[in-house]
Design a protein around this motif. Structure first.
Motif, short mmCIF file in Angstrom:
data_model
loop_
_atom_site.label_atom_id
_atom_site.label_comp_id
_atom_site.label_asym_id
_atom_site.label_seq_id
_atom_site.Cartn_x
_atom_site.Cartn_y
_atom_site.Cartn_z
N VAL A 33 15.95 35.33 65.35
CA VAL A 33 17.33 34.89 65.56
C VAL A 33 18.24 35.86 64.82
N VAL A 34 19.24 36.39 65.52
CA VAL A 34 20.21 37.30 64.92
C VAL A 34 21.53 36.57 64.74
N ALA A 35 22.17 36.77 63.60
CA ALA A 35 23.46 36.15 63.33
C ALA A 35 24.38 37.15 62.66
N TYR A 36 25.61 37.23 63.14
CA TYR A 36 26.65 37.96 62.42
C TYR A 36 27.27 37.01 61.41
N VAL A 37 27.37 37.44 60.15
CA VAL A 37 27.97 36.64 59.08
C VAL A 37 29.10 37.48 58.50
N SER A 38 30.33 37.18 58.87
CA SER A 38 31.45 38.08 58.64
C SER A 38 32.67 37.35 58.06
N GLY A 39 33.53 38.11 57.44
CA GLY A 39 34.82 37.58 57.02
C GLY A 39 35.83 37.59 58.14
N ARG A 40 35.50 38.19 59.25
CA ARG A 40 36.40 38.24 60.41
C ARG A 40 36.64 36.84 60.99
N PRO A 41 37.83 36.60 61.54
CA PRO A 41 38.00 35.39 62.34
C PRO A 41 36.98 35.37 63.48
N LEU A 42 36.54 34.19 63.86
CA LEU A 42 35.44 34.07 64.81
C LEU A 42 35.73 34.77 66.13
N GLU A 43 36.89 34.52 66.72
CA GLU A 43 37.18 35.11 68.02
C GLU A 43 37.31 36.62 67.93
N GLN A 44 37.86 37.11 66.83
CA GLN A 44 37.96 38.56 66.64
C GLN A 44 36.58 39.17 66.48
N LEU A 45 35.72 38.50 65.73
CA LEU A 45 34.35 38.98 65.56
C LEU A 45 33.64 39.05 66.90
N ARG A 46 33.79 38.02 67.72
CA ARG A 46 33.15 37.99 69.04
C ARG A 46 33.65 39.15 69.90
N ALA A 47 34.95 39.43 69.87
CA ALA A 47 35.52 40.49 70.70
C ALA A 47 35.08 41.87 70.23
N LEU A 48 35.08 42.11 68.92
CA LEU A 48 34.78 43.45 68.41
C LEU A 48 33.28 43.74 68.37
N ALA A 49 32.49 42.74 68.02
CA ALA A 49 31.04 42.96 67.93
C ALA A 49 30.37 42.95 69.29
N ALA A 50 30.99 42.25 70.27
CA ALA A 50 30.42 42.13 71.62
C ALA A 50 28.92 41.82 71.55
N PRO A 51 28.55 40.74 70.88
CA PRO A 51 27.12 40.46 70.67
C PRO A 51 26.41 40.08 71.96
N PRO A 52 25.13 40.40 72.07
CA PRO A 52 24.35 39.97 73.23
C PRO A 52 24.12 38.46 73.19
N ALA B 79 11.45 31.20 58.52
CA ALA B 79 10.46 31.38 57.47
C ALA B 79 10.86 32.51 56.53
N ALA B 80 11.71 33.40 56.99
CA ALA B 80 12.18 34.52 56.17
C ALA B 80 13.52 34.99 56.69
N VAL B 81 14.33 35.55 55.78
CA VAL B 81 15.70 35.97 56.12
C VAL B 81 15.90 37.42 55.72
N PRO C 211 9.69 31.77 62.24
CA PRO C 211 10.71 32.61 62.85
C PRO C 211 11.42 33.48 61.79
N THR C 212 11.97 34.59 62.23
CA THR C 212 12.69 35.49 61.35
C THR C 212 14.19 35.40 61.65
N LEU C 213 14.98 35.25 60.62
CA LEU C 213 16.44 35.21 60.76
C LEU C 213 17.02 36.52 60.25
N VAL C 214 17.77 37.20 61.11
CA VAL C 214 18.39 38.48 60.76
C VAL C 214 19.90 38.27 60.69
#
Length: 290
Positions: free
Chosen positions: A74-93, A213-215, A33-36
């Motif tokens: 697999v896609v992951a946001y890795v941010s300095g933002r607080p988690l709930e703020q990241l969820r609200a602003l990024a609106a991830p699928p 397997a790769a990032v 699998p590929t991790l983004v």
């Protein structure tokens, strides 16, 4: 509605990535699998004076949706933002994993748990907030952002560049003297978490949990260098913007990221007809690794 649907598509399409970068992401996409992993501010989204007034570049949001729909990515946001703020602003699928506060907060699926500070960490956080607010009150435009794992002093809106830089230096030095505080320099900001965590540690956790397997990791700030530092020879790191970096590749701005992600997605989609994936990546709701 997703950010990608809120704005019209760019008729010119995404900016084509440099040939070396295209070749690197196409080679990475063959490994499964590929991790983004993606930083948010200054990477998927443009930077702004007001930390609350940002949104993903529409083409980047569309590329994230495209990647998140693939079974062996697999896609992951890795941010300095607080988690709930990241969820609200990024609106991830659906299916996108979230890491906030530089790794101190994580939503990796069914076993997600809120951040719990110890009594000592709560006292340190209050001390840091008081310190940063006192410093910010001295300079017009300085802003203190309260975070679950600490606080941050922003100077992007300070008109006097020399005063802004001096304030950041003073804030870092003062915070470093606070027991239990872990100041981190960023672009026009000093982050002061009271929980020791780094994006490098977060990426290692994500790699282990997903069996990647790769990032792929893209980021723009000083704190993202800890993420680039843990990448291996078969991984791809992309620095967004200027500055020294450990990343093997560079693009100029967040608006250039969509073309890179599109190239990765296209190759990942094409590989689906070649052979079944070697393993199934862990997604939200799946059992964690042993």
């Amino acid at each position: 509605m997703s950010p990608a649907a809120d704005a019209p598509a760019d008729p010119a399409g995404p900016v084509e990535p440099p040939e070396a970068l295209r070749a690197a992401v196409e080679a990475l996409a063959v490994r499964r699998p590929t991790l983004v992993c993606l930083d948010f501010d200054g990477c998927v989204a443009e930077l702004a004076d007001d930390p609350a007034a940002v949104a993903p570049v529409p083409a980047n949001a569309a590329a994230v949706e495209r990647l998140a729909a693939l079974d062996d990515v697999v896609v992951a946001y890795v941010s300095g933002r607080p988690l709930e703020q990241l969820r609200a602003l990024a609106a991830p699928p659906a299916g996108v994993l979230l890491v906030g506060s530089h790794g101190a907060e994580q939503d990796l699926g069914a076993d997600a748990a809120p951040l719990q500070l110890t009594a000592a960490q709560r006292r340190t956080r209050e001390q840091v907030l008081e310190l940063l607010e006192e410093l910010a009150n001295r300079v017009d435009g300085a802003l203190v952002e309260r975070k679950p794992a600490g606080a941050a002093l922003h100077v992007r809106a300070v008109a006097d560049a020399a005063a802004a830089e001096a304030l950041l230096v003073e804030a870092h030095e003062a915070a470093a003297a606070v027991d239990g505080a872990h100041p981190k320099d960023g672009k026009m900001v000093v982050e002061v978490p009271v929980v020791h965590a780094t994006k490098g540690e977060a990426i290692r956790t994500l790699r282990r949990r997903t069996g990647a397997a790769a990032v792929f990791f893209a980021g723009d700030d000083v704190t993202d260098e800890q993420g680039f530092a843990v990448l291996g020879d078969d991984d791809v790191g992309v620095k967004v913007g200027t500055g020294e970096t450990l990343a093997g590749h560079r693009i100029a701005a967040p608006s250039d990221l969509a073309g890179v992600l599109a190239a990765l997605a296209a190759r990942a989609e094409a590989r689906g007809a070649d052979a079944p994936p070697r393993s199934t990546p862990t997604r939200p709701g799946a059992a964690p690794d042993a």
